[in-house]
Design a protein around this motif. Structure first.
Motif, mmCIF file in Angstrom:
data_model
loop_
_atom_site.group_PDB
_atom_site.id
_atom_site.type_symbol
_atom_site.label_atom_id
_atom_site.label_comp_id
_atom_site.label_asym_id
_atom_site.label_seq_id
_atom_site.Cartn_x
_atom_site.Cartn_y
_atom_site.Cartn_z
ATOM 1 N N ARG A 9 26.346 66.867 25.295
ATOM 2 C CA ARG A 9 25.870 68.083 25.955
ATOM 3 C C ARG A 9 26.852 69.211 25.656
ATOM 4 O O ARG A 9 27.993 68.979 25.249
ATOM 5 C CB ARG A 9 25.733 67.890 27.470
ATOM 6 C CG ARG A 9 27.039 67.555 28.164
ATOM 7 C CD ARG A 9 26.876 67.298 29.661
ATOM 8 N NE ARG A 9 26.779 68.517 30.442
ATOM 9 C CZ ARG A 9 26.961 68.572 31.768
ATOM 10 N NH1 ARG A 9 27.250 67.456 32.447
ATOM 11 N NH2 ARG A 9 26.862 69.698 32.413
ATOM 12 N N THR A 10 26.397 70.425 25.854
ATOM 13 C CA THR A 10 27.262 71.586 25.723
ATOM 14 C C THR A 10 27.663 72.051 27.110
ATOM 15 O O THR A 10 26.804 72.343 27.947
ATOM 16 C CB THR A 10 26.561 72.730 24.974
ATOM 17 O OG1 THR A 10 26.263 72.298 23.641
ATOM 18 C CG2 THR A 10 27.439 73.971 24.918
ATOM 19 N N VAL A 12 29.045 74.762 29.472
ATOM 20 C CA VAL A 12 29.203 76.222 29.508
ATOM 21 C C VAL A 12 30.305 76.557 30.522
ATOM 22 O O VAL A 12 30.230 76.183 31.690
ATOM 23 C CB VAL A 12 27.885 76.922 29.906
ATOM 24 C CG1 VAL A 12 28.069 78.445 29.880
ATOM 25 C CG2 VAL A 12 26.759 76.506 28.960
ATOM 26 N N ARG A 33 38.473 69.582 25.013
ATOM 27 C CA ARG A 33 37.895 69.106 23.744
ATOM 28 C C ARG A 33 38.643 67.873 23.259
ATOM 29 O O ARG A 33 38.033 66.896 22.803
ATOM 30 C CB ARG A 33 37.943 70.235 22.714
ATOM 31 C CG ARG A 33 37.278 69.870 21.383
ATOM 32 C CD ARG A 33 37.193 71.066 20.462
ATOM 33 N NE ARG A 33 36.143 71.994 20.881
ATOM 34 C CZ ARG A 33 36.339 73.258 21.232
ATOM 35 N NH1 ARG A 33 37.554 73.762 21.217
ATOM 36 N NH2 ARG A 33 35.327 74.024 21.589
ATOM 37 N N TYR A 43 31.214 66.002 24.119
ATOM 38 C CA TYR A 43 30.859 67.310 24.662
ATOM 39 C C TYR A 43 31.283 68.426 23.716
ATOM 40 O O TYR A 43 32.304 68.358 23.040
ATOM 41 C CB TYR A 43 31.539 67.536 26.013
ATOM 42 C CG TYR A 43 31.050 66.641 27.127
ATOM 43 C CD1 TYR A 43 29.832 65.965 27.053
ATOM 44 C CD2 TYR A 43 31.813 66.475 28.281
ATOM 45 C CE1 TYR A 43 29.396 65.154 28.088
ATOM 46 C CE2 TYR A 43 31.383 65.666 29.330
ATOM 47 C CZ TYR A 43 30.172 65.001 29.219
ATOM 48 O OH TYR A 43 29.748 64.201 30.250
ATOM 49 N N GLU A 44 30.476 69.486 23.704
ATOM 50 C CA GLU A 44 30.839 70.746 23.068
ATOM 51 C C GLU A 44 31.027 71.779 24.184
ATOM 52 O O GLU A 44 30.577 71.569 25.312
ATOM 53 C CB GLU A 44 29.758 71.205 22.086
ATOM 54 C CG GLU A 44 29.546 70.262 20.919
ATOM 55 C CD GLU A 44 30.764 70.185 20.001
ATOM 56 O OE1 GLU A 44 31.502 71.198 19.919
ATOM 57 O OE2 GLU A 44 30.984 69.128 19.389
ATOM 58 N N PHE A 45 31.673 72.911 23.848
ATOM 59 C CA PHE A 45 31.997 73.894 24.870
ATOM 60 C C PHE A 45 31.668 75.299 24.384
ATOM 61 O O PHE A 45 31.841 75.618 23.208
ATOM 62 C CB PHE A 45 33.492 73.818 25.230
ATOM 63 C CG PHE A 45 33.913 72.465 25.743
ATOM 64 C CD1 PHE A 45 33.882 72.175 27.094
ATOM 65 C CD2 PHE A 45 34.317 71.471 24.854
ATOM 66 C CE1 PHE A 45 34.262 70.932 27.562
ATOM 67 C CE2 PHE A 45 34.698 70.222 25.308
ATOM 68 C CZ PHE A 45 34.668 69.950 26.672
ATOM 69 N N GLU A 46 31.184 76.128 25.297
ATOM 70 C CA GLU A 46 31.003 77.546 24.987
ATOM 71 C C GLU A 46 31.417 78.374 26.202
ATOM 72 O O GLU A 46 31.347 77.904 27.347
ATOM 73 C CB GLU A 46 29.569 77.864 24.580
ATOM 74 C CG GLU A 46 28.538 77.718 25.687
ATOM 75 C CD GLU A 46 27.140 78.120 25.229
ATOM 76 O OE1 GLU A 46 26.517 78.943 25.927
ATOM 77 O OE2 GLU A 46 26.677 77.601 24.189
#
Length: 320
Positions: A9-10, A12, A33, A43-46
């Motif tokens: 999931r990303t 936020v 990360r 996981y990805e992050f923004e």
């Protein structure tokens, strides 16, 4: 180390849009990360930038803006609305009580909690001339600095770190007082003229620490954040925040606290907490120091001791 497969999931991440907020959020994301990769979270992050009330109102002092959570309310609403998944705050901006459904998921390791001065010519605080003009937006700092040197001319300045540093020149100030942690995180430690001894100016509650806020219901984020938490910092900050909550403190009150780990035993970590309440003009400074192993009990004990000294009168006069 065993890798556990989890649904990708990303995440936020909500933050204020100042250079400092974005820098410290970037540090947190990089740490998360690395944790995500090491533990198989996938996981990805923004980043999502959010403007708060405290960011919009810059022409009056924080104590006159009123209310608590001036730099967090809009971010917390985005969390509650599901627009973001976690938020990175400077812990000193966070009210002692969080909205229902939200929690502090992690308190990373604290950096230097002290205040510092940036002065013309780099002279230390104690060598500033009589009547020196000092810029700060903090009633806590103003109160303690006036108690230390009644001759100081305290002037209100607001803005981000870089804009306050510029005001040292543009507004004819002799010095400005800032949190050391912000300068360290920006890589600007060479600009510090000298740290301010906590005996002169006790830090704000949670100063130097970050609070990573999330939804209580988000088990995936909670599991990730638990791996970022620093137990000693979390204990110290819990004592300070309990103290703040017991006195119903906010920006309108000159209040400070600093807890440190001073020992270990079979009963757990031993904490020493110093708490302060002062009058805005510095004519009265009340301090208490207590030691214990339960951060909540310790915070309450120091608050009650200050009330016994007369803190209630100061709090009542300031409308707490």
């Amino acid at each position: 180390m065993q890798h556990v497969s989890r649904e990708a999931r990303t995440i936020v991440v909500g933050t204020r849009q100042s250079a400092l907020a974005l820098t410290q959020t970037g540090h947190v994301i990089e740490a998360l990360r690395q944790i995500s990769e090491a533990h198989g979270f996938g996981y990805e992050f923004e980043i999502r930038k959010i403007v708060t009330k405290g960011d919009r109102i810059l022409d009056v002092t924080l104590s006159k803006v009123g209310g608590k959570g001036l730099f967090v309310k809009e971010i917390e609403q985005a969390l509650l609305d599901g627009e973001i998944d976690l938020a990175v705050h400077s812990m000193k901006d966070m009210p002692s009580e969080l909205p229902e459904g939200l929690m502090n998921g992690a308190v990373p390791k604290r950096v230097d909690p002290r205040d510092c001065v940036i002065t013309r010519g780099g002279v230390p605080l104690e060598e500033l001339p009589t009547g020196a003009a000092i810029g700060t937006s903090s009633l806590r700092r103003a109160s303690q600095l006036k108690a230390y040197r009644p001759d100081f001319d305290i002037r209100s300045i607001r803005g981000n770190i870089d804009s306050r540093i510029r005001k040292l020149e543009t507004e004819g100030l002799d010095a400005i007082v800032l949190a050391t942690a912000g300068l360290l995180r920006m890589g600007w430690e060479d600009r510090i003229s000298s740290p301010v001894d906590p005996d002169i100016c006790l830090p704000a509650v949670g100063q130097g620490a970050l609070g990573i806020e999330c939804r209580e219901s988000d088990s995936g984020v909670r599991e990730l954040l638990a791996l970022l938490d620093d137990a000693d910092t979390a204990l110290a900050v819990a004592a300070e925040r309990t103290f703040l909550g017991a006195l119903n403190g906010g920006c309108q009150i000159p209040i400070g606290a600093h807890a440190v780990i001073t020992g270990r035993s079979e009963h757990g970590s031993e904490l020493t907490l110093t708490g302060m309440v002062g009058s805005p003009d510095g004519s009265t400074i009340l301090k208490e120091i207590r030691t214990g192993t339960d951060p909540q009990a310790l915070g309450l004990e120091v608050a009650q001791a200050l009330r016994a000294q007369g803190a209630d009168r100061i709090l009542a006069e300031l409308g707490s």
